[in-house]
Design a protein around this motif. Structure first.
Motif, PDB file in Angstrom:
ATOM      1  N   ALA A  33      -6.797   8.603  21.562  1.00 27.14           N
ATOM      2  CA  ALA A  33      -5.315   8.679  21.619  1.00 27.14           C
ATOM      3  C   ALA A  33      -5.654  10.484  20.822  1.00 27.14           C
ATOM      4  O   ALA A  33      -4.650  11.285  21.575  1.00 27.14           O
ATOM      5  CB  ALA A  33      -4.783   7.213  20.985  1.00 27.14           C
ATOM      6  N   ALA A  34      -6.873  10.463  20.454  1.00 25.92           N
ATOM      7  CA  ALA A  34      -6.614  11.417  19.896  1.00 25.92           C
ATOM      8  C   ALA A  34      -7.066  13.055  20.840  1.00 25.92           C
ATOM      9  O   ALA A  34      -5.992  13.961  20.588  1.00 25.92           O
ATOM     10  CB  ALA A  34      -7.812  11.611  18.304  1.00 25.92           C
ATOM     11  N   ASN A  39      -6.640  17.681  23.153  1.00 23.88           N
ATOM     12  CA  ASN A  39      -7.293  18.198  23.993  1.00 23.88           C
ATOM     13  C   ASN A  39      -6.896  19.935  24.481  1.00 23.88           C
ATOM     14  O   ASN A  39      -5.632  19.331  25.272  1.00 23.88           O
ATOM     15  CB  ASN A  39      -8.035  17.295  24.895  1.00 23.88           C
ATOM     16  N   PRO A  40      -7.158  20.455  23.806  1.00 23.91           N
ATOM     17  CA  PRO A  40      -6.803  22.074  24.936  1.00 23.91           C
ATOM     18  C   PRO A  40      -6.768  22.081  26.345  1.00 23.91           C
ATOM     19  O   PRO A  40      -5.329  22.521  26.399  1.00 23.91           O
ATOM     20  CB  PRO A  40      -7.223  23.382  23.629  1.00 23.91           C
ATOM     21  N   GLU A  41      -7.529  21.452  26.508  1.00 22.73           N
ATOM     22  CA  GLU A  41      -8.147  21.274  28.200  1.00 22.73           C
ATOM     23  C   GLU A  41      -6.614  20.509  28.711  1.00 22.73           C
ATOM     24  O   GLU A  41      -6.098  21.156  30.314  1.00 22.73           O
ATOM     25  CB  GLU A  41      -9.187  21.092  28.503  1.00 22.73           C
ATOM     26  N   LEU A  42      -5.804  19.518  28.498  1.00 20.07           N
ATOM     27  CA  LEU A  42      -5.986  18.199  29.264  1.00 20.07           C
ATOM     28  C   LEU A  42      -3.633  18.957  28.890  1.00 20.07           C
ATOM     29  O   LEU A  42      -2.990  18.808  29.883  1.00 20.07           O
ATOM     30  CB  LEU A  42      -5.934  17.648  28.433  1.00 20.07           C
ATOM     31  N   ALA A  43      -3.960  19.457  27.671  1.00 25.36           N
ATOM     32  CA  ALA A  43      -2.579  20.441  27.019  1.00 25.36           C
ATOM     33  C   ALA A  43      -2.220  21.697  28.767  1.00 25.36           C
ATOM     34  O   ALA A  43      -0.985  21.770  28.838  1.00 25.36           O
ATOM     35  CB  ALA A  43      -2.617  21.466  26.110  1.00 25.36           C
ATOM     36  N   ASP A 123     -14.922  10.891  29.565  1.00 20.07           N
ATOM     37  CA  ASP A 123     -15.367  11.903  29.100  1.00 20.07           C
ATOM     38  C   ASP A 123     -15.843  11.941  27.470  1.00 20.07           C
ATOM     39  O   ASP A 123     -16.393  11.362  27.221  1.00 20.07           O
ATOM     40  CB  ASP A 123     -15.132  13.360  28.823  1.00 20.07           C
ATOM     41  N   VAL A 124     -14.575  11.010  26.898  1.00 18.18           N
ATOM     42  CA  VAL A 124     -14.855  10.036  25.493  1.00 18.18           C
ATOM     43  C   VAL A 124     -15.072   9.315  25.572  1.00 18.18           C
ATOM     44  O   VAL A 124     -16.017   8.970  24.387  1.00 18.18           O
ATOM     45  CB  VAL A 124     -13.273  10.075  25.326  1.00 18.18           C
ATOM     46  N   VAL A 125     -15.023   7.668  26.426  1.00 19.51           N
ATOM     47  CA  VAL A 125     -15.686   6.707  26.843  1.00 19.51           C
ATOM     48  C   VAL A 125     -17.019   6.726  26.481  1.00 19.51           C
ATOM     49  O   VAL A 125     -18.050   6.422  25.918  1.00 19.51           O
ATOM     50  CB  VAL A 125     -15.626   6.390  27.871  1.00 19.51           C
ATOM     51  N   GLN A 126     -17.782   8.147  27.629  1.00 19.17           N
ATOM     52  CA  GLN A 126     -19.357   8.356  27.401  1.00 19.17           C
ATOM     53  C   GLN A 126     -20.004   9.303  26.234  1.00 19.17           C
ATOM     54  O   GLN A 126     -21.111   9.095  25.592  1.00 19.17           O
ATOM     55  CB  GLN A 126     -19.016   9.224  28.695  1.00 19.17           C
ATOM     56  N   ALA A 127     -18.918   9.485  25.376  1.00 20.85           N
ATOM     57  CA  ALA A 127     -19.404  10.660  24.308  1.00 20.85           C
ATOM     58  C   ALA A 127     -19.263   9.429  22.938  1.00 20.85           C
ATOM     59  O   ALA A 127     -19.901  10.194  22.348  1.00 20.85           O
ATOM     60  CB  ALA A 127     -18.874  12.080  24.169  1.00 20.85           C
ATOM     61  N   PHE A 128     -18.295   8.855  23.176  1.00 22.08           N
ATOM     62  CA  PHE A 128     -17.707   7.911  22.195  1.00 22.08           C
ATOM     63  C   PHE A 128     -19.515   6.735  22.281  1.00 22.08           C
ATOM     64  O   PHE A 128     -20.001   6.956  21.001  1.00 22.08           O
ATOM     65  CB  PHE A 128     -16.495   6.737  22.390  1.00 22.08           C
ATOM     66  N   LEU A 200     -14.187  16.265  22.257  1.00 24.86           N
ATOM     67  CA  LEU A 200     -13.687  16.471  23.016  1.00 24.86           C
ATOM     68  C   LEU A 200     -12.072  16.376  22.904  1.00 24.86           C
ATOM     69  O   LEU A 200     -10.967  15.421  23.191  1.00 24.86           O
ATOM     70  CB  LEU A 200     -13.864  14.745  23.781  1.00 24.86           C
ATOM     71  N   THR A 201     -11.959  15.546  21.429  1.00 21.85           N
ATOM     72  CA  THR A 201     -10.788  14.518  20.509  1.00 21.85           C
ATOM     73  C   THR A 201      -9.695  15.798  20.705  1.00 21.85           C
ATOM     74  O   THR A 201      -8.625  15.547  19.226  1.00 21.85           O
ATOM     75  CB  THR A 201     -11.218  13.999  19.412  1.00 21.85           C
ATOM     76  N   GLY A 202      -9.911  17.177  20.224  1.00 25.69           N
ATOM     77  CA  GLY A 202      -9.982  18.300  20.000  1.00 25.69           C
ATOM     78  C   GLY A 202      -9.796  18.950  18.874  1.00 25.69           C
ATOM     79  O   GLY A 202      -8.521  19.695  17.905  1.00 25.69           O
TER      80      GLY A 202
END
Length: 417
Positions: A33-34, A39-43, A123-128, A200-202
């Protein structure tokens, strides 16, 4: 209430608030959710929607009229002044063709944003999970340190009692130093993994010091045929198909350009010499004798063919990547199950047995060290197998999006074990 008691109570409340703030935890849903919100790249990728909307609006606009003023014979008494208003009329469906190209661009922008979201989710799942493994690795390193400290105490007791040689103490101290170094290394790796997840969560800094998860396992790999049947539903395939549609629309737009536009002019002419005003009406159209836009039509046709070839290449790549990722996922989970069910419990039991046997004088300390090294190595290989399975799941989710409901989590080792 006396002043010292008030100060003490205030300090206690401040300490409690600081402790509550410092012990913040993060779950995978919270991290996702964060990331989607911050995330600036998604924005930045989401801005493409507005860009495509602007291009679609521009494509539907009509060409502007043109106002002209002309003077013949600049002498005051004999000059003739003409004022005309001209309006180009687009023929051949040019406006509709432009709108079709811009509409395809809107669809591509939407699909590209969806692809970016899938990539960010993976990426978030992998990093988490990487951070969760680093957190678990630190816990295991601390457990190994506790076992090593216990072994050193046992050795010192036996050496003091004259039941073991002093060299055993040196070996135990070396093992302890190695265990302490491993704890420091695990702490550093956890900080790095937390920082990657925070980025990744900004967030520039990790605002959490603990991860919440029921299991380290990414779950059982879904059925390959069930996924491959959904290839045409994946965002990458739909994006490639949208590129084909835009290529066809661009070809139609270039073909429409072969038909010249008609310009209608309406005006008024006034002659000072004759003192007479007359109306002026004109029609103009380019003659397509040489340039019939044939080069651009050919290029657009080849781009449309290229888009179809790329769509076929995307489908082939997705099928290959799906099979490879699922094979890696399944193999890694078999290793995880083996470590969960047999290897790790047996290695832990070997350490306990060797330590108790050394305390009773039945085993040498080298047996204890060997059992400890085996357990540490097995734990490391276990985390590597989990990393392989998690990376494979992330690759699958990068293609298909969330796999909720397609895989089940087996009874596996928890991060708190």
């Amino acid at each position: 209430m006396p002043i010292p008691r008030k100060i003490a109570l205030l300090c206690l409340l401040l300490f409690g608030a600081h402790s509550a703030q410092a012990s913040q935890s993060l779950s995978l849903p919270q991290a996702l959710a964060a990331a989607f919100a911050q995330n600036p790249e998604l924005a930045a990728a989401s801005r493409e929607i507005g860009i495509a909307d602007g291009e679609r609006r521009q494509a539907g606009l009509l060409p502007n009229p043109e106002l002209a003023w002309e003077v013949e014979d600049t002498r005051r008494d004999t000059s003739t002044t003409t004022v005309t208003l001209s309006q180009p009329l687009e023929l051949g469906g040019k406006r509709g063709a432009r709108i079709a190209v811009a509409g395809a661009g809107q669809a591509i922008a939407q699909l590209d944003l969806e692809r970016q979201r899938n990539g960010l989710r993976a990426d978030v799942v992998q990093a988490f999970h990487a951070a969760l493994r680093a957190q678990t690795a630190l816990e295991l390193a601390q457990q190994s340190l506790a076992v090593t400290e216990r072994g050193l105490r046992v050795v010192q007791g036996r050496v003091t009692a004259g039941q073991s040689a002093p060299v055993e103490t040196t070996r135990a101290q070396v093992q302890l130093a190695q265990a302490q170094a491993e704890v420091r290394r695990a702490q550093s790796q956890r900080r790095v993994a937390y920082q990657v997840l925070a980025r990744l969560t900004g967030s520039p800094l990790a605002g959490f010091d603990q991860l919440q998860a029921s299991s380290l396992s990414p779950g059982v790999a879904p059925n390959a045929d069930a996924l491959l049947d959904r290839i045409e539903q994946t965002v990458e395939w739909r994006l490639a198909a949208a590129q084909v549609e835009r290529g066809d629309a661009s070809l139609g737009s270039e073909k429409a350009q072969r038909i010249p536009n008609l310009t209608v002019s309406l005006g008024s002419q006034y002659s000072r010499e004759d003192r007479e005003r007359v109306n002026v009406l004109g029609l103009s159209m380019p003659l397509p004798l040489f340039d019939r836009n044939q080069g651009n039509v050919l290029a657009a046709a080849r781009r449309a063919d290229q888009a179809r070839d790329l769509r076929n290449a995307v489908e082939l790549r997705l099928r290959s990547e799906t099979r490879s990722a699922l094979s890696q996922w399944d193999t890694a989970m078999q290793e995880v199950d083996a470590y969960d069910g047999t290897i790790l419990p047996a290695a832990q039991q070997a350490v306990d047995t060797a330590t108790r046997g050394f305390e009773m004088g039945k085993f040498a300390f080298l047996d204890v060290l060997d059992a400890q090294r085996t357990l540490i190595q097995a734990r490391g290989l276990y985390l590597e197998a989990l990393a392989s399975a998690t990376d494979a799941r992330a690759q699958v989710e990068r293609i298909y999006g969330a796999l909720d409901g397609l895989s089940k989590h087996p009874n596996s080792r928890s991060n708190n074990d």
